[in-house]
Design an enzyme around this catalytic site. Structure first.
Site, PDB file in Angstrom:
ATOM      1  N   GLY A  74     -13.912 -17.477   3.877  1.00  0.00           N
ATOM      2  CA  GLY A  74     -14.327 -16.231   3.259  1.00  0.00           C
ATOM      3  C   GLY A  74     -13.245 -15.723   2.326  1.00  0.00           C
ATOM      4  O   GLY A  74     -12.148 -16.266   2.247  1.00  0.00           O
ATOM      5  N   CYS A  75     -13.558 -14.649   1.611  1.00  0.00           N
ATOM      6  CA  CYS A  75     -12.579 -14.018   0.719  1.00  0.00           C
ATOM      7  C   CYS A  75     -12.997 -12.565   0.566  1.00  0.00           C
ATOM      8  O   CYS A  75     -13.352 -11.918   1.549  1.00  0.00           O
ATOM      9  CB  CYS A  75     -12.509 -14.753  -0.624  1.00  0.00           C
ATOM     10  SG  CYS A  75     -14.092 -14.869  -1.488  1.00  0.00           S
ATOM     11  N   GLY A  76     -12.998 -12.040  -0.647  1.00  0.00           N
ATOM     12  CA  GLY A  76     -13.440 -10.674  -0.853  1.00  0.00           C
ATOM     13  C   GLY A  76     -14.943 -10.564  -1.029  1.00  0.00           C
ATOM     14  O   GLY A  76     -15.601  -9.753  -0.377  1.00  0.00           O
TER      15      GLY A  76
END
Length: 296
Positions: free
Chosen positions: A251-253
């Site tokens: 995941g990330c932002g």
């Protein structure tokens, strides 16, 4: 049909341009004061089509550029003339390697196997003296077709995960916290992971998913914006404590730069990688999701 590599270099693109389908999937962070579409109109790789990450998305979701339902994605690809069964898609972006892996990932999810990312993107292409188109390109009619295709998605409630195992939901991540055989990698910067700085999007809590591993997406890349060697990539994941024999969710932002890490894992041959589409924007906007702070 022969498989294609996840990454191709500029020389490969230049040698095979006549038989490749080229896509500019540039996207810039909100507040960057850059307009990817305007930049595409100004200069682009010959024959390139523009894939708008913010247009080809799930328009029913409040979250940014979530994957659309398959039928809508396929219709948008058809509008862009990117559905020939034997064509090899090469995707690039204006920053080097930033948003192009997001389209690579979307294509993989939707069953398009013959897709690669241009290593180093447009900056590498220009450094190598690549020819650019600078004439005006007519996109208005094309945009109308894409919009019509996307508007039809309200009738399509099917699963987005056409290729099983590539898309992770919030509940998948929640379960992964307590599973020994699944690891969650967060591709955001170290200060954001630790909760030391505010999130770029207002209203989000700071920190990270408990038990997650921090592998900032830019650690996949060399100084020139191309991917590191396989040996260097293996070292990055090892130093972060990632067990390459386990399943991985990234995941990330907002689900964009997570795909840079997912592509790095693909380069290393990891076959059990999913991307958390909602990423931190979804997780941190809720009050029922656990959050940890500090370094992993």
């Amino acid at each position: 049909m022969a498989r294609v590599p996840p990454l191709v270099d500029v020389r490969h693109l230049q040698r095979n341009l006549a038989k490749l389908a080229v896509v500019d999937a540039s996207w810039h962070m909100p507040g960057s004061e850059r307009d990817a579409r305007k930049e595409f109109r100004r200069e682009r790789v010959p024959k390139a089509r523009f894939f708008d990450v913010d247009r080809v998305k799930d328009r029913r979701s409040d979250l940014p550029h979530m994957l659309p339902p398959p039928r809508a994605f396929h219709a948008a690809m058809k509008a862009l003339d990117l559905v020939q069964p034997d064509q090899h898609l090469v995707v690039y972006d204006a920053l080097g390697v930033f948003s192009a892996p997001r389209m690579w990932y979307a294509c993989k999810v939707m069953g398009y196997e013959r897709v690669s990312v241009l290593d180093g993107g447009l900056p590498a292409y220009k450094r190598m003296g690549g020819t650019l188109e600078t004439n005006q390109v007519e996109e208005q009619d094309l945009d109308v077709h894409v919009d019509k295709a996307m508007e039809a998605q309200s009738e399509d409630e099917g699963s987005k995960d056409v290729v099983h195992g590539r898309v992770a939901s919030l509940e998948d991540v929640r379960r992964a916290i307590d599973l020994e055989d699944v690891q969650y990698i967060d591709a955001r910067s170290r200060p954001r992971f630790a909760g030391d700085v505010p999130e770029p999007r207002a209203g989000l809590r700071r920190g990270h998913v408990p038990g997650s591993f921090n592998v900032p997406f830019d650690e996949m890349l060399q100084a020139d914006g191309t991917y590191k060697s396989t040996e260097e990539l293996q070292r990055v994941f090892a130093q972060a404590g990632v067990d390459m024999d386990k399943k991985i969710i990234v995941g990330c932002g907002t689900g964009v730069t997570a795909c840079v890490v997912a592509l790095g894992l693909e380069v290393l041959g990891h076959q059990q990688v999913a991307v958390y589409d909602g990423s931190w924007t979804e997780w941190a906007s809720r009050d029922d999701t656990p959050i940890a702070k500090g370094t992993a």
